[in-house]
Scaffold this active site. Structure first.
Site, mmCIF file in Angstrom:
data_model
loop_
_atom_site.group_PDB
_atom_site.id
_atom_site.type_symbol
_atom_site.label_atom_id
_atom_site.label_comp_id
_atom_site.label_asym_id
_atom_site.label_seq_id
_atom_site.Cartn_x
_atom_site.Cartn_y
_atom_site.Cartn_z
ATOM 1 N N ARG A 285 12.066 7.397 -3.037
ATOM 2 C CA ARG A 285 13.074 7.657 -1.993
ATOM 3 C C ARG A 285 13.596 6.355 -1.397
ATOM 4 N NH1 ARG A 285 11.069 8.233 2.559
ATOM 5 N NH2 ARG A 285 9.325 9.536 1.902
ATOM 6 N N TYR B 93 -7.157 14.714 -9.254
ATOM 7 C CA TYR B 93 -6.345 13.837 -10.112
ATOM 8 C C TYR B 93 -5.385 14.671 -10.966
ATOM 9 C CZ TYR B 93 -5.088 10.151 -13.420
ATOM 10 O OH TYR B 93 -4.382 9.252 -14.195
ATOM 11 N N VAL C 97 -6.934 4.965 -21.428
ATOM 12 C CA VAL C 97 -6.470 3.582 -21.549
ATOM 13 C C VAL C 97 -7.537 2.725 -20.880
ATOM 14 C CG1 VAL C 97 -4.608 1.961 -21.050
ATOM 15 C CG2 VAL C 97 -4.093 4.414 -21.203
ATOM 16 N N ASP D 163 0.884 -1.166 0.000
ATOM 17 C CA ASP D 163 0.000 0.000 0.000
ATOM 18 C C ASP D 163 0.921 1.215 0.000
ATOM 19 O OD1 ASP D 163 -1.673 2.111 0.431
ATOM 20 O OD2 ASP D 163 -2.813 1.161 2.044
ATOM 21 N N LYS E 183 -1.269 14.559 -10.961
ATOM 22 C CA LYS E 183 -0.427 14.178 -12.098
ATOM 23 C C LYS E 183 0.478 15.332 -12.551
ATOM 24 C CE LYS E 183 -1.452 9.796 -12.435
ATOM 25 N NZ LYS E 183 -0.452 8.735 -12.179
HETATM 26 P P1 NAP Z 1 -5.976 0.178 -12.728
HETATM 27 O O1 NAP Z 1 -6.257 -0.952 -13.649
HETATM 28 O O2 NAP Z 1 -7.040 0.606 -11.791
HETATM 29 O O3 NAP Z 1 -4.629 -0.136 -11.928
HETATM 30 C C1 NAP Z 1 -4.218 0.673 -10.846
HETATM 31 C C2 NAP Z 1 -3.157 -0.061 -10.069
HETATM 32 O O4 NAP Z 1 -2.719 0.782 -8.975
HETATM 33 C C3 NAP Z 1 -3.688 -1.337 -9.470
HETATM 34 O O5 NAP Z 1 -2.727 -2.360 -9.578
HETATM 35 C C4 NAP Z 1 -3.896 -0.974 -8.003
HETATM 36 O O6 NAP Z 1 -3.695 -2.119 -7.191
HETATM 37 C C5 NAP Z 1 -2.756 0.019 -7.805
HETATM 38 N N1 NAP Z 1 -2.960 0.850 -6.612
HETATM 39 C C6 NAP Z 1 -3.924 1.764 -6.376
HETATM 40 N N2 NAP Z 1 -3.797 2.266 -5.140
HETATM 41 C C7 NAP Z 1 -2.720 1.643 -4.575
HETATM 42 C C8 NAP Z 1 -2.081 1.713 -3.327
HETATM 43 N N3 NAP Z 1 -2.529 2.536 -2.351
HETATM 44 N N4 NAP Z 1 -1.004 0.958 -3.089
HETATM 45 C C9 NAP Z 1 -0.534 0.120 -4.054
HETATM 46 N N5 NAP Z 1 -1.089 0.001 -5.266
HETATM 47 C C10 NAP Z 1 -2.186 0.747 -5.515
HETATM 48 O O7 NAP Z 1 -5.616 1.495 -13.561
HETATM 49 P P2 NAP Z 1 -4.438 1.804 -14.612
HETATM 50 O O8 NAP Z 1 -5.062 2.582 -15.710
HETATM 51 O O9 NAP Z 1 -3.654 0.605 -14.958
HETATM 52 O O10 NAP Z 1 -3.571 2.820 -13.745
HETATM 53 C C11 NAP Z 1 -2.170 2.725 -13.613
HETATM 54 C C12 NAP Z 1 -1.560 4.116 -13.653
HETATM 55 O O11 NAP Z 1 -1.822 4.692 -14.943
HETATM 56 C C13 NAP Z 1 -2.135 5.103 -12.634
HETATM 57 O O12 NAP Z 1 -1.079 5.860 -12.085
HETATM 58 C C14 NAP Z 1 -3.053 5.983 -13.468
HETATM 59 O O13 NAP Z 1 -3.208 7.255 -12.912
HETATM 60 C C15 NAP Z 1 -2.289 6.018 -14.778
HETATM 61 N N6 NAP Z 1 -3.063 6.401 -15.959
HETATM 62 C C16 NAP Z 1 -4.171 5.713 -16.333
HETATM 63 C C17 NAP Z 1 -4.881 6.116 -17.451
HETATM 64 C C18 NAP Z 1 -6.133 5.413 -17.921
HETATM 65 O O14 NAP Z 1 -6.906 5.991 -18.710
HETATM 66 N N7 NAP Z 1 -6.389 4.204 -17.507
HETATM 67 C C19 NAP Z 1 -4.431 7.214 -18.199
HETATM 68 C C20 NAP Z 1 -3.278 7.879 -17.807
HETATM 69 C C21 NAP Z 1 -2.604 7.463 -16.690
HETATM 70 P P3 NAP Z 1 -4.569 -2.504 -5.872
HETATM 71 O O15 NAP Z 1 -5.921 -1.881 -6.025
HETATM 72 O O16 NAP Z 1 -4.582 -3.999 -5.919
HETATM 73 O O17 NAP Z 1 -3.767 -1.950 -4.744
#
Ligand code: NAP
Length: 241
Positions: free
Chosen positions: A112, A142, A175, A51, A146
């Site tokens: 870090r 959000y 995505v 976490d 970012k």
């Molecule tokens: P996702 O399928 O919801 O995956 C998010 C991941 O982050 C999951 O593995 C989740 O795991 C983990 N996570 C969330 N809170 C956490 C915590 N407190 N500790 C550890 N892990 C945590 O969404 P995704 O699109 O792949 O997102 C991945 C990254 O891409 C994010 O930083 C997001 O902002 C960025 N992003 C996404 C998009 C989009 O449109 N999808 C676009 C631009 C950027 P658990 O819930 O199991 O902890």
């Protein structure tokens, strides 16, 4: 550059972009430690509970990853989330805190903790977003988070200049992952509507961007990659069929 034999640490490895990147890294011969809260969904060589909002959990995660891998060549700070899609006047402190603690504090904390273990020739990759480059309506916390990630990676590039460590940020547009399901509190209908009538970028295609940056020659630093669906020009503008 050949990645075979290298080691990687990936946060947010249980889903979406993180899980896809773990798969591609492993296919390229990288030994990967992956962390997330849903440990049962992490398919890495070294699956670990994590976490990123929790100091102790993050410390134990990095220590366990280093112990298992022997050192870190690649760190992918990917864990992140958005909560809600409402005007800032309707935003709640609870949602803001979760988003900022995860996307900003979590990224700084993991970086870090991991930095002392990054080997020469190492590479830090950060998952940003087009939300960190240009605002769109109803996503203030959000967007703020970012923008902070992008600022942090610029600052890190200054502070690590002269050391053999590369830094890349990947800023993606829409995505299709669990991101929108999480954002809308589990409301599948609202989440599906986000991707309706367009062909969004896939998690594998974002992972390809990460691997592109990682496989450049060691003297080449890809600072930023911005990747969007052809049907999307900005966070606010999408053309739907
Ligand atoms: P996702 O399928 O919801 O995956 C998010 C991941 O982050 C999951 O593995 C989740 O795991 C983990 N996570 C969330 N809170 C956490 C915590 N407190 N500790 C550890 N892990 C945590 O969404 P995704 O699109 O792949 O997102 C991945 C990254 O891409 C994010 O930083 C997001 O902002 C960025 N992003 C996404 C998009 C989009 O449109 N999808 C676009 C631009 C950027 P658990 O819930 O199991 O902890």
């Amino acid at each position: 550059m050949n990645l075979a034999g290298k080691t990687a640490v990936v946060t947010g490895a249980s889903s979406g972009i993180g899980a896809a990147t773990v798969r591609k890294l492993r296919k390229a011969g990288v030994r990967v430690a992956g962390g997330a809260r849903r440990l049962e969904r992490v398919e890495a060589d070294v699956p670990l509970a994590l976490d990123v909002t929790d100091e102790e959990s993050s410390r134990v995660f990095v220590e366990a990853a280093v112990e298992a891998l022997g050192g870190i060549d690649i760190l992918f700070c990917n864990a992140g989330l958005a909560l809600g899609r409402v005007p800032f006047t309707e935003s709640t402190e609870a949602d803001e805190t979760t988003v900022l603690h995860t996307n900003v504090d979590g990224v700084l904390r993991i970086t870090r903790l991991a930095l002392p273990h990054i080997r020469d020739g190492g590479h830090l990759v950060f998952m940003g977003s087009i939300a960190g480059r240009q605002a769109y309506p109803h996503g203030a916390s959000y967007i703020a988070s970012k923008f902070a990630v992008r600022g942090f990676t610029y600052a890190l590039r200054e502070d690590l200049l002269g050391r053999p460590i590369r830094i890349t940020t990947v800023d993606a547009g829409l995505v299709e992952t669990e991101f929108s399901v999480v954002r809308f509190g589990g409301d599948r209908e609202k989440a599906d509507a986000v991707y309706e009538g367009i062909e969004p970028v896939t998690p594998d295609e974002v992972a390809d961007c990460v691997l592109f940056a990682l496989t450049r020659p060691p003297h080449v630093n890809i600072d930023e990659i911005v990747v969007k669906a052809l049907a999307q020009s900005s966070g606010a503008r999408v053309v739907r069929a």
